[in-house]
Design a protein around this motif. Structure first.
Motif, PDB file in Angstrom:
ATOM      1  N   LEU A   1      -4.961  -6.527   4.491  1.00  0.00           N
ATOM      2  CA  LEU A   1      -4.985  -5.212   5.118  1.00  0.00           C
ATOM      3  C   LEU A   1      -5.056  -5.332   6.632  1.00  0.00           C
ATOM      4  N   THR A   2      -5.861  -6.257   7.125  1.00  0.00           N
ATOM      5  CA  THR A   2      -5.974  -6.474   8.567  1.00  0.00           C
ATOM      6  C   THR A   2      -4.641  -6.940   9.156  1.00  0.00           C
TER       7      THR A   2
ATOM      8  N   PHE B   1       1.688  -3.439  11.786  1.00  0.00           N
ATOM      9  CA  PHE B   1       2.130  -2.050  11.876  1.00  0.00           C
ATOM     10  C   PHE B   1       2.030  -1.540  13.309  1.00  0.00           C
ATOM     11  N   ARG B   2       0.927  -1.844  13.960  1.00  0.00           N
ATOM     12  CA  ARG B   2       0.757  -1.404  15.352  1.00  0.00           C
ATOM     13  C   ARG B   2       1.819  -2.018  16.249  1.00  0.00           C
TER      14      ARG B   2
ATOM     15  N   SER C   1      -1.608  -6.515   7.882  1.00  0.00           N
ATOM     16  CA  SER C   1      -0.585  -5.468   7.795  1.00  0.00           C
ATOM     17  C   SER C   1      -0.800  -4.387   8.851  1.00  0.00           C
ATOM     18  N   LEU C   2      -2.058  -4.013   9.112  1.00  0.00           N
ATOM     19  CA  LEU C   2      -2.329  -3.008  10.145  1.00  0.00           C
ATOM     20  C   LEU C   2      -1.991  -3.539  11.539  1.00  0.00           C
TER      21      LEU C   2
ATOM     22  N   LEU D   1       2.013  -2.189   2.666  1.00  0.00           N
ATOM     23  CA  LEU D   1       2.297  -1.908   4.073  1.00  0.00           C
ATOM     24  C   LEU D   1       2.992  -3.091   4.730  1.00  0.00           C
TER      25      LEU D   1
ATOM     26  N   MET E   1      -5.887   4.175  15.162  1.00  0.00           N
ATOM     27  CA  MET E   1      -5.257   4.611  13.914  1.00  0.00           C
ATOM     28  C   MET E   1      -6.213   5.414  13.044  1.00  0.00           C
ATOM     29  N   TRP E   2      -7.488   4.972  13.000  1.00  0.00           N
ATOM     30  CA  TRP E   2      -8.467   5.705  12.185  1.00  0.00           C
ATOM     31  C   TRP E   2      -8.691   7.100  12.750  1.00  0.00           C
TER      32      TRP E   2
ATOM     33  N   THR F   1      -2.557  -1.636  -0.619  1.00  0.00           N
ATOM     34  CA  THR F   1      -2.145  -1.099   0.681  1.00  0.00           C
ATOM     35  C   THR F   1      -1.787  -2.225   1.634  1.00  0.00           C
ATOM     36  N   GLY F   2      -2.571  -3.294   1.616  1.00  0.00           N
ATOM     37  CA  GLY F   2      -2.271  -4.438   2.468  1.00  0.00           C
ATOM     38  C   GLY F   2      -0.909  -5.037   2.148  1.00  0.00           C
TER      39      GLY F   2
ATOM     40  N   ILE G   1       0.960   6.158  10.579  1.00  0.00           N
ATOM     41  CA  ILE G   1       0.007   5.636   9.601  1.00  0.00           C
ATOM     42  C   ILE G   1      -0.326   6.681   8.540  1.00  0.00           C
TER      43      ILE G   1
END
Length: 261
Positions: free
Chosen positions: A243-244, A250-251, A246-247, A161, A1-2, A157-158, A106
């Motif tokens: 944040l971790t 998301f994936r 949510s990411l 998202l 994602m980054w 954001t966490g 993203i």
């Protein structure tokens, strides 16, 4: 994602610029409205409550102390609320785009964060100018706003998202979260100082991670001192965990979101 964010950085920057241009294309004042809206809210609260709560701010002799206190809290809260609220609906609002084009999903919350940060920077600069006119000039501790802003971005954001993903599958989430944000606003010492909170309520309010961050804004802007690092660290752990999570979700959910939308 980054890696996707880096490869599509031009798309993100162009989208942020186009969003700002389209928002104020037919407005004579343009981007000034981004500053006027939160400052008007501060002015209303200050006029109504300044005489009641100004005496509750110890160690400040400036007659505009309560207005500065309100503005400091509003700077942090407005960024948090904008990112959270916009991320809540970002996938639904861009559903047609997601179905028609292939691009990293993203980038959509990244555009929201970038646009919100730009708004917040303009608000901070205008507020500092207003403080200077009122005779309150912040010292070098004002640079603590950089890590405080990053903390707000991580936390917002966490949360945004996470709720944005859930909102795609359960639309009731989009109706509940604005109510929760309203409650959270009044459980954060923005309009009132933390010292007037009853003792029995303190343990419950202490569960709010925004308290340490907003108190940091007050320390830096109003009292011109460094914020409580321990409170910032606690907020950082909460923000990093959200944040971790949510990411990760998301994936897992990104491929299915397009089908649902």
């Amino acid at each position: 994602m980054w890696n996707s964010l880096w490869q599509y950085r031009s798309f993100i920057l162009t989208s942020i610029r186009n969003e700002l241009v389209s928002r104020f294309s037919r407005s004579r004042l343009g981007g000034v409205w981004m500053i006027i809206n939160p400052l008007v809210q501060v002015a209303i609260y200050a006029l109504i409550l300044s005489n009641v709560l100004a005496a509750k701010l110890p160690g400040i002799n400036n007659k505009y102390a309560y207005a500065i206190y309100l503005t400091a809290g509003t700077i942090g809260w407005s960024l948090f609320q904008e990112i959270t609220s916009r991320c809540l609906n970002v996938f639904i609002e861009n559903g047609n785009l997601m179905k028609k084009m292939r691009f990293p999903r993203i980038t959509l919350p990244a555009i929201v964060v970038g646009s919100s940060l730009l708004n917040n920077v303009l608000l901070i600069l205008s507020a500092i100018c207003a403080f200077a006119i009122a005779g309150h000039i912040p010292n070098a501790n004002i640079f603590w706003l950089i890590p405080l802003t990053l903390l707000v971005v991580m936390l917002a954001t966490g949360l945004g998202l996470l709720f944005g993903i859930l909102n795609v599958f359960v639309r009731d989430v989009g109706q509940v979260i604005p109510i929760i944000l309203q409650i959270l606003f009044w459980f954060t010492p923005i309009v009132y100082p933390l010292t007037i909170v009853p003792a029995w309520l303190s343990p419950y309010i202490g569960l709010n991670p925004m308290i340490g961050i907003i108190s940091g804004y007050h320390d830096v802007i109003l009292y011109s001192t460094a914020p409580d690092v321990s409170s910032m660290f606690t907020a950082f752990i909460v923000a990093l965990a959200l944040l971790t999570l949510s990411l990760f979700l998301f994936r897992k959910a990104a491929p299915e979101m397009v089908d649902v939308l």
